[in-house]
Design a protein around this motif. Structure first.
Motif: not given
Length: 233
Positions: A149-173
């Motif tokens: 599991c990576p530490k975050r969502v890859p930047p090329e997929f951030w656009w799918v988080f169009w509402s709610g929490t921004e992908a840049a703020e999400l932490k994995l897992p």
């Protein structure tokens, strides 16, 4: 490409026995690791060349070509290097030689990256007659990265988080359950494949029980990923 090459590509697609779409593409790209068996099970007899078009390639060149086979949407040189387990500089040299011999091609593209677009060079298979014949001889890439599991969502997929929490703020897992619910239902197939391969199986299983993910093709994709990563397939 020539009409003859186009005919051979079409024959290879039809030989998979799958309807047009993602299942057919997966059947074509998922060649058996044994070249002879791959030719028997995937390719029509006249398509399988008597000689091995990859015979004069180095192991690194074959690995790079295998990466291109598995990334039909295009891939950056640095990603080829990571998947092929070689340095970026060596990958660039290999890709250059593949391009010289009409096995690969490079195109400029603009891709989503974070909250902006990124201008990059993407590499693709160059579907010449020799390249199509070479597909049966390419190695199966290692899937050892599955489950890491990576530490975050890859930047090329951030656009799918169009509402709610921004992908840049999400932490994995930590936020894997939420990420799975968003990415698996997104229109980006590459993002979905990333989620099925990289997010924890527990997140996939929880998502599978949710309404909207419990029937149809999406449910089948999730089940297949869970079975494969759990050692049941």
């Amino acid at each position: 490409m020539s009409s003859a090459t186009a005919g051979r590509v079409l024959a290879a697609l039809e030989a998979t026995g799958k309807p047009p779409g993602e299942e057919r593409l997966r059947a074509l790209l998922g060649q058996h690791p044994d070249p002879a068996e791959a030719k028997r099970s995937r390719l029509p007899g006249y398509l399988a060349a008597e000689h091995d078009p990859t015979a004069d390639m180095t192991a690194s060149e074959r690995a790079c070509l295998a990466v291109l086979r598995d990334r039909p949407r295009g891939v950056r040189a640095e990603e080829v290097a990571i998947a092929a387990h070689i340095s970026k500089r060596h990958a660039q040299r290999c890709l250059g030689r593949l391009a010289e011999n009409k096995f690969a091609r490079k195109e400029a593209a603009s891709i989503p990256w974070g909250y902006r677009s990124l201008d990059v060079d993407l590499w693709y298979l160059d579907l010449t007659e020799e390249c199509v014949a070479a597909l049966a001889h390419l190695p199966r890439l290692s899937r050892s990265e599955d489950g890491e599991c990576p530490k975050r969502v890859p930047p090329e997929f951030w656009w799918v988080f169009w509402s709610g929490t921004e992908a840049a703020e999400l932490k994995l897992p930590e936020h894997a359950d939420y990420v799975a619910s968003v990415v698996l239902d997104s229109p980006d197939r590459a993002a979905r494949e990333w989620a099925l391969k990289s997010l924890p199986v527990s997140a996939l299983s929880k998502c599978r029980q949710m309404r909207g993910y419990d029937t149809g093709r999406l449910a089948a994709y999730i089940d297949a990923a869970i079975d494969r990563r759990s050692g049941r397939a």
